[in-house]
Every structure is written in C-alpha cells, then in structure tokens.
Write a protein that holds these residues in place. Structure first.
Motif, mmCIF file in Angstrom:
data_model
loop_
_atom_site.group_PDB
_atom_site.id
_atom_site.type_symbol
_atom_site.label_atom_id
_atom_site.label_comp_id
_atom_site.label_asym_id
_atom_site.label_seq_id
_atom_site.Cartn_x
_atom_site.Cartn_y
_atom_site.Cartn_z
ATOM 1 N N TRP A 8 0.836 -1.205 0.000
ATOM 2 C CA TRP A 8 0.000 0.000 0.000
ATOM 3 C C TRP A 8 0.874 1.259 0.000
ATOM 4 O O TRP A 8 0.560 2.252 -0.672
ATOM 5 C CB TRP A 8 -0.941 0.008 1.197
ATOM 6 C CG TRP A 8 -2.266 -0.610 0.959
ATOM 7 C CD1 TRP A 8 -2.821 -1.676 1.607
ATOM 8 C CD2 TRP A 8 -3.253 -0.198 -0.004
ATOM 9 N NE1 TRP A 8 -4.070 -1.967 1.113
ATOM 10 C CE2 TRP A 8 -4.369 -1.060 0.130
ATOM 11 C CE3 TRP A 8 -3.300 0.811 -0.964
ATOM 12 C CZ2 TRP A 8 -5.505 -0.936 -0.665
ATOM 13 C CZ3 TRP A 8 -4.442 0.938 -1.756
ATOM 14 C CH2 TRP A 8 -5.520 0.068 -1.600
ATOM 15 N N GLU A 12 0.575 4.157 -2.739
ATOM 16 C CA GLU A 12 0.334 5.548 -2.324
ATOM 17 C C GLU A 12 1.425 6.479 -2.841
ATOM 18 O O GLU A 12 1.137 7.603 -3.273
ATOM 19 C CB GLU A 12 0.255 5.620 -0.804
ATOM 20 C CG GLU A 12 -0.940 4.917 -0.203
ATOM 21 C CD GLU A 12 -0.707 4.552 1.254
ATOM 22 O OE1 GLU A 12 0.292 5.029 1.839
ATOM 23 O OE2 GLU A 12 -1.508 3.770 1.801
ATOM 24 N N LEU A 26 -8.714 7.204 -1.255
ATOM 25 C CA LEU A 26 -8.420 6.107 -0.345
ATOM 26 C C LEU A 26 -8.870 6.507 1.051
ATOM 27 O O LEU A 26 -8.436 7.528 1.592
ATOM 28 C CB LEU A 26 -6.921 5.785 -0.347
ATOM 29 C CG LEU A 26 -6.316 5.370 -1.691
ATOM 30 C CD1 LEU A 26 -4.818 5.140 -1.542
ATOM 31 C CD2 LEU A 26 -6.994 4.116 -2.237
ATOM 32 N N PRO A 28 -9.555 6.680 5.139
ATOM 33 C CA PRO A 28 -8.696 6.525 6.319
ATOM 34 C C PRO A 28 -8.785 5.098 6.862
ATOM 35 O O PRO A 28 -9.656 4.318 6.464
ATOM 36 C CB PRO A 28 -9.275 7.535 7.316
ATOM 37 C CG PRO A 28 -10.087 8.473 6.497
ATOM 38 C CD PRO A 28 -10.601 7.688 5.332
ATOM 39 N N PRO A 29 -7.901 4.745 7.772
ATOM 40 C CA PRO A 29 -7.909 3.381 8.318
ATOM 41 C C PRO A 29 -9.204 3.054 9.054
ATOM 42 O O PRO A 29 -9.833 3.918 9.669
ATOM 43 C CB PRO A 29 -6.727 3.378 9.287
ATOM 44 C CG PRO A 29 -5.859 4.515 8.869
ATOM 45 C CD PRO A 29 -6.785 5.543 8.299
ATOM 46 N N ARG A 56 -5.032 0.066 6.830
ATOM 47 C CA ARG A 56 -4.390 1.079 5.985
ATOM 48 C C ARG A 56 -5.454 1.966 5.343
ATOM 49 O O ARG A 56 -5.367 3.191 5.373
ATOM 50 C CB ARG A 56 -3.561 0.390 4.904
ATOM 51 C CG ARG A 56 -2.614 1.321 4.153
ATOM 52 C CD ARG A 56 -1.360 1.571 4.933
ATOM 53 N NE ARG A 56 -0.492 2.538 4.261
ATOM 54 C CZ ARG A 56 0.754 2.748 4.637
ATOM 55 N NH1 ARG A 56 1.282 2.081 5.642
ATOM 56 N NH2 ARG A 56 1.484 3.664 4.007
ATOM 57 N N HIS A 57 -6.463 1.315 4.743
ATOM 58 C CA HIS A 57 -7.558 2.044 4.092
ATOM 59 C C HIS A 57 -8.843 1.247 4.256
ATOM 60 O O HIS A 57 -8.909 0.089 3.844
ATOM 61 C CB HIS A 57 -7.276 2.268 2.601
ATOM 62 C CG HIS A 57 -6.074 3.107 2.343
ATOM 63 N ND1 HIS A 57 -6.017 4.443 2.674
ATOM 64 C CD2 HIS A 57 -4.859 2.783 1.819
ATOM 65 C CE1 HIS A 57 -4.826 4.922 2.351
ATOM 66 N NE2 HIS A 57 -4.110 3.939 1.836
ATOM 67 N N ASP A 58 -9.845 1.878 4.822
ATOM 68 C CA ASP A 58 -11.156 1.253 4.999
ATOM 69 C C ASP A 58 -11.975 1.469 3.737
ATOM 70 O O ASP A 58 -12.973 2.202 3.723
ATOM 71 C CB ASP A 58 -11.852 1.853 6.220
ATOM 72 C CG ASP A 58 -13.105 1.095 6.613
ATOM 73 O OD1 ASP A 58 -13.214 -0.102 6.273
ATOM 74 O OD2 ASP A 58 -13.977 1.700 7.277
ATOM 75 N N THR A 61 -13.477 6.517 -0.277
ATOM 76 C CA THR A 61 -14.457 7.540 0.079
ATOM 77 C C THR A 61 -15.477 7.742 -1.033
ATOM 78 O O THR A 61 -16.553 8.288 -0.793
ATOM 79 C CB THR A 61 -13.762 8.879 0.374
ATOM 80 O OG1 THR A 61 -13.037 9.299 -0.799
ATOM 81 C CG2 THR A 61 -12.792 8.744 1.543
ATOM 82 N N SER A 74 -14.927 -1.409 2.198
ATOM 83 C CA SER A 74 -14.730 -1.082 3.610
ATOM 84 C C SER A 74 -15.137 -2.283 4.454
ATOM 85 O O SER A 74 -15.725 -3.256 3.954
ATOM 86 C CB SER A 74 -15.583 0.123 3.991
ATOM 87 O OG SER A 74 -16.972 -0.208 3.865
#
Length: 205
Positions: A8, A12, A26, A28-29, A56-58, A61, A74
């Motif tokens: 990841w 990124e 991406l 947030p956690p 790392r990423h839920d 968005t 998510s």
C-alpha cells in the motif's frame, strides 16, 4: 512493515507523484473495533492480511478505479456484500457447483475484498492449499480461481510492481485519465468516454 502495508505504501507513493487525486479517495484506516465488529457479524475471522489492508484504508471515500480487479470494500461493505450473497445463494442453488470440479456461485467461507458492480473479488478461507488465495465471484456465473493470486499481499504487490515498473496485473494495465486519475484497462486502451488515456508513467529511475 508488513507486506500488505509495504505494498500500500508503494501504491500511495506512486499516486502521490502521478495521480494525487486518486490518493484522496483512499479512505482513512478502519478502527480495530470496526474490523472486529464486522468479523463478528460475518461470523468468520478476518485474515491478518485483510485486517492489515483495512487498517491502511477502509475502502474508498467514493467509487474509483484505483485497483485493477475491483474497488476495495470497507469493513462495513464486506459485511453488506457477504450478507447479500448469503441471502441470495439458497434461492438460486448458489452453494452447489454447477458441474463436477467447478466452483459454486458462492461459499460461506469466502470473504469479499472488492466489488465491481456486484462481481466480487474474494479471499478464500476454506481449509486446504488454496486458503488465503484471492479469486473472483461474478454475480451471474460461478466463482473461479483460475488466475487466483496466492494471497492478498501478492495481489497488492503485483499492483505496486505494475505502477512502479510497468507491466500488467492479470489482463489489466495502468493508465492516467485526462483529469489526472488512475484508471485500469485492457492493453492498448487509448480513450475513456471520449477522453484520452495515456499509459501510466513508471517511477523515475
């Protein structure tokens, strides 16, 4: 740093250089509590690599084509898609393989990782040599692991490698859209909705 987190980080870093708009989608956690609650609702332990990815990423968005097989879900999205499949499968005889040696439409020990318009990228949690592999469960055909990645880490590292040095992830190649976002498409693609696509740049040597 774990293999998933390292992959990841590489993805990124590439986005930060070349498609910063994609980096912003991406999420947030996920919190540890949210992950634990999702695993409890599904009734399956989330494998360590999936937990690392969610930490790392839920998911995202908003919808974006930032991974080649399917946009990542998510923790809540995993629960939602798992429930949908579990509710539908009994009505369509979805737990039974159509032919000998084939996969069923769905199995209770598959965890969704990505969702491409109802076609799910799944992690196989059945015991045996295929445990942890990443395959695909379409919405209108039996699932398949013909070109399965042996693990989520292997899949994400393949994505990072393709961005860093070029090449493909399965059939998918990276491009940059006219608006500057990352896009995955088949080899030789030149346009998207009438707007030009250009091959994604690799990291500077």
């Amino acid at each position: 740093m774990t293999p998933v987190a390292a992959a990841w980080a590489r993805i990124e870093d590439w986005m930060r250089r070349y498609t910063p708009g994609s980096l912003t989608v991406l999420a947030p956690p996920a919190t540890r509590d949210a992950i634990d609650a999702a695993a409890l609702e599904v009734g399956l332990p989330f494998p360590a690599e999936l937990v690392e990815s969610l930490r790392r990423h839920d998911g995202l968005t908003e919808w974006a084509n930032v991974l080649p097989e399917a946009p990542p879900l998510s923790a809540a999205g995993i629960v939602e898609q798992y429930r949908i499949r579990m509710e539908i499968a009994p009505d369509v005889d979805g737990f039974t393989p159509y032919t000998a040696g084939a996969e069923p439409w769905w199995h209770e020990r598959w965890l969704p990782f990505g969702d491409a318009d109802g076609d799910l990228q799944v992690i196989d949690l059945r015991p045996g040599p295929g445990h942890g592999r990443v395959g695909f469960a379409p919405h209108d055909n039996p699932a398949h692991f013909d070109d399965a990645w042996p693990s989520l880490a292997a899949y994400l590292n393949a994505v990072a490698d393709a961005l860093d040095t070029g090449g493909a992830v399965g059939a998918w190649h990276a491009y940059v859209r006219a608006g500057g976002g990352l896009w995955w498409d088949l080899d030789g693609a030149t346009a998207l909705n009438g707007e030009p696509l250009r091959p994604a740049p690799t990291l500077d040597p």
